[in-house]
Design a protein around this motif. Structure first.
Motif, PDB file in Angstrom:
ATOM      1  N   UNK A 248       0.790  -1.093   0.090  1.00  0.00           N
ATOM      2  CA  UNK A 248      -0.003   0.019  -0.061  1.00  0.00           C
ATOM      3  C   UNK A 248       0.857   1.211   0.113  1.00  0.00           C
ATOM      4  N   UNK A 249       0.443   2.431  -0.699  1.00  0.00           N
ATOM      5  CA  UNK A 249       1.420   3.422  -0.850  1.00  0.00           C
ATOM      6  C   UNK A 249       2.178   3.490  -2.189  1.00  0.00           C
ATOM      7  N   UNK A 250       2.448   2.258  -2.852  1.00  0.00           N
ATOM      8  CA  UNK A 250       3.259   2.242  -3.795  1.00  0.00           C
ATOM      9  C   UNK A 250       2.670   2.971  -4.915  1.00  0.00           C
ATOM     10  N   UNK A 251       1.363   2.892  -5.302  1.00  0.00           N
ATOM     11  CA  UNK A 251       0.684   3.233  -6.419  1.00  0.00           C
ATOM     12  C   UNK A 251       0.391   4.659  -6.295  1.00  0.00           C
ATOM     13  N   UNK A 252      -0.158   5.270  -5.010  1.00  0.00           N
ATOM     14  CA  UNK A 252      -0.279   6.452  -4.583  1.00  0.00           C
ATOM     15  C   UNK A 252       0.844   7.363  -4.858  1.00  0.00           C
ATOM     16  N   UNK A 253       1.901   6.759  -4.300  1.00  0.00           N
ATOM     17  CA  UNK A 253       3.338   7.462  -4.404  1.00  0.00           C
ATOM     18  C   UNK A 253       3.898   7.609  -6.096  1.00  0.00           C
ATOM     19  N   UNK A 254       3.716   6.494  -6.707  1.00  0.00           N
ATOM     20  CA  UNK A 254       4.245   6.421  -7.974  1.00  0.00           C
ATOM     21  C   UNK A 254       3.361   7.463  -8.824  1.00  0.00           C
ATOM     22  N   UNK A 255       2.197   8.034  -8.359  1.00  0.00           N
ATOM     23  CA  UNK A 255       1.463   8.944  -9.176  1.00  0.00           C
ATOM     24  C   UNK A 255       1.831  10.586  -8.680  1.00  0.00           C
ATOM     25  N   UNK A 256       2.918  10.803  -8.825  1.00  0.00           N
ATOM     26  CA  UNK A 256       3.494  12.347  -8.544  1.00  0.00           C
ATOM     27  C   UNK A 256       4.947  12.460  -9.080  1.00  0.00           C
ATOM     28  N   UNK A 257       5.371  13.767  -9.505  1.00  0.00           N
ATOM     29  CA  UNK A 257       6.580  13.968 -10.069  1.00  0.00           C
ATOM     30  C   UNK A 257       7.636  13.661  -9.047  1.00  0.00           C
ATOM     31  N   UNK A 258       7.536  13.835  -7.831  1.00  0.00           N
ATOM     32  CA  UNK A 258       8.250  13.214  -6.741  1.00  0.00           C
ATOM     33  C   UNK A 258       8.924  11.910  -6.801  1.00  0.00           C
ATOM     34  N   UNK A 259       8.053  11.101  -7.514  1.00  0.00           N
ATOM     35  CA  UNK A 259       8.587   9.574  -7.744  1.00  0.00           C
ATOM     36  C   UNK A 259       9.682   9.554  -8.766  1.00  0.00           C
ATOM     37  N   UNK A 260       9.810  10.520  -9.708  1.00  0.00           N
ATOM     38  CA  UNK A 260      10.534  10.788 -10.615  1.00  0.00           C
ATOM     39  C   UNK A 260      11.600  11.500 -10.244  1.00  0.00           C
ATOM     40  N   UNK A 261      11.591  12.708  -9.730  1.00  0.00           N
ATOM     41  CA  UNK A 261      12.485  13.721  -9.520  1.00  0.00           C
ATOM     42  C   UNK A 261      13.263  13.647  -7.843  1.00  0.00           C
ATOM     43  N   UNK A 262      12.498  12.930  -7.201  1.00  0.00           N
ATOM     44  CA  UNK A 262      12.976  13.006  -5.640  1.00  0.00           C
ATOM     45  C   UNK A 262      13.411  11.402  -5.377  1.00  0.00           C
ATOM     46  N   UNK A 263      12.535  10.556  -5.556  1.00  0.00           N
ATOM     47  CA  UNK A 263      13.220   9.272  -5.144  1.00  0.00           C
ATOM     48  C   UNK A 263      13.375   8.327  -6.413  1.00  0.00           C
ATOM     49  N   UNK A 264      13.380   8.740  -7.560  1.00  0.00           N
ATOM     50  CA  UNK A 264      13.816   8.065  -8.782  1.00  0.00           C
ATOM     51  C   UNK A 264      13.314   6.617  -8.683  1.00  0.00           C
ATOM     52  N   UNK A 265      12.160   6.363  -8.227  1.00  0.00           N
ATOM     53  CA  UNK A 265      11.708   4.850  -8.291  1.00  0.00           C
ATOM     54  C   UNK A 265      11.017   4.799  -9.617  1.00  0.00           C
ATOM     55  N   UNK A 266      10.689   6.009 -10.295  1.00  0.00           N
ATOM     56  CA  UNK A 266      10.283   5.717 -11.770  1.00  0.00           C
ATOM     57  C   UNK A 266      11.299   6.518 -12.556  1.00  0.00           C
ATOM     58  N   UNK A 267      11.974   5.872 -13.460  1.00  0.00           N
ATOM     59  CA  UNK A 267      13.139   6.304 -14.235  1.00  0.00           C
ATOM     60  C   UNK A 267      12.487   7.270 -15.183  1.00  0.00           C
ATOM     61  N   UNK A 268      13.265   8.543 -15.370  1.00  0.00           N
ATOM     62  CA  UNK A 268      12.841   9.788 -16.091  1.00  0.00           C
ATOM     63  C   UNK A 268      12.634   9.331 -17.520  1.00  0.00           C
TER      64      UNK A 268
END
Ligand code: HEC
Ligand code: HEC
Length: 304
Positions: A248-268
């Protein structure tokens, strides 16, 4: 001999009827399109902007950086590589000649919900009308109101570069007739309001399954393996993730630019980066609903 000719004539007629049935566009008339709107409906560009981001229209149509041969804006023209070849999404600014300026509500709804061009020919499902068919007419016309407010920019996207037989546009009509379900979204009364909101956002607008659900040999989404992760459309790009059983939280957190720019869990560089960034414009309650719906497909540990 005469008998044989008779049989042949009957076969030809049956063949023609079948071909007509397969290829007839089935567009909505203006009355049908507008009958789906509530009384007193007024399209609102402010809601439209939020829905535009929810539906990810910019991921395919937005050119962020102007260059010598292509202006910035919702002008399309950014190659979308697929196993069939490269699609060049259209200019959707209100330019009268190269964009969609002057389109009626009915033209817009037929394009996004039936995959039909104003001239009656089919659109390729690279425009995800397979998902948008489930959206409400109100939500799509809010998006149209937002698009109508954008600056018109003249730019003609290149023609698609597709191999045979994908380059025969009329053939898409048969694919649509046989394999696409154009039924509107159905809420499930057994489930909570939040779950149903999430189901609507995911199925109708967010088209998460477009990338996260593996495809059948017919290139439709394989609903028995919904959200199980899928190979990238373009060789060499990142595969999408299996969303079943994530914490829980993974999907919510992935839906934000922070997932790319801050946490890099989603590759740019991944196809998800556009989605994550777009969802900065989407309310938290909607992101939570999306998570609730997708998590209901599998408990933690069940996914691979
Ligand atoms: C996955 C990529 C993708 C997404 C997401 C997408 N489109 Fe498109 N769109 C395309 C492609 C590719 C075409 C061209 C299809 C064709 O030529 O058959 C297209 C065509 C269109 C057209 C037809 C324009 C014309 O001149 O004929 C409209 C209108 C349109 N898109 C609007 C939208 C809107 C609004 C959204 C969001 C709700 C959206 N699209 C989301 C890829 C996309
Ligand atoms: C255009 C394709 C595309 C669409 C549409 C898309 N995704 Fe993704 N998604 C990906 C790819 C590719 C990755 C892998 C990114 C990476 O590995 O850097 C990914 C990764 C993710 C992750 C994993 C993040 C992490 O923490 O590891 C989540 C969660 C996710 N997507 C949820 C969603 C949801 C929810 C939607 C619908 C609102 C969605 N995606 C729509 C392609 C897509």
């Amino acid at each position: 001999m005469a008998r044989k000719l008779q049989y042949l004539a009957i076969l030809v007629v049956i063949g023609l009827i079948a071909a007509l049935w397969l290829l007839w566009p089935n567009a909505m008339s203006q009355d049908e399109a507008l009958a789906r709107l509530p009384d007193g409906f007024a399209a609102d560009p402010v809601q439209g902007e939020r829905l535009f981001y929810t539906a990810g229209c910019g991921s395919c149509h937005m050119n962020e950086q102007a260059s010598a041969d292509k202006p910035a804006g919702l002008v399309g023209g950014k190659g979308l590589e697929t196993p069939f070849g490269t699609f060049y999404p259209s200019n959707i600014t209100p330019d009268e000649t190269t964009g969609i300026g002057g389109w009626s509500e009915t033209d817009f709804l037929n394009a996004l919900q039936r995959g039909i061009r104003p001239d009656g020919l089919p659109y390729y499902p690279a425009l995800p009308y397979t998902a948008y068919a489930k959206a409400s007419a109100e939500d799509l016309l809010h998006i149209k109101a937002y698009l109508d407010e954008q600056e018109p920019v003249a730019y003609q996207a290149p023609a698609h570069a597709l191999g045979f037989p994908a380059n025969i546009r009329i053939g898409v009509a048969a694919f649509k007739r046989l394999l696409v379900n154009f039924e509107p979204f159905q809420a499930d009364p057994q489930q909570s309001d939040e779950w149903n909101r999430g189901a609507y956002l995911v199925q109708a607008l967010g088209h998460c399954g477009f990338c996260h659900t593996p495809r059948t040999p017919w290139q439709t989404e394989d609903q028995r393996r919904a959200f199980a992760g899928a190979p990238p459309l373009k060789a060499g790009e990142k595969a999408s993730k299996n969303l079943l059983g994530v914490k829980p939280g993974t999907i919510f957190d992935a839906l934000s630019s922070d997932a790319v720019d801050l946490f890099a869990v989603v590759s740019d560089k991944s196809a998800m980066a556009h989605v994550s960034r777009a969802y900065d414009h989407v309310p938290d309650a909607d992101k939570q609903a999306i998570e609730t719906y997708i998590l209901s497909f599998g408990q933690p540990g069940q996914g691979q």
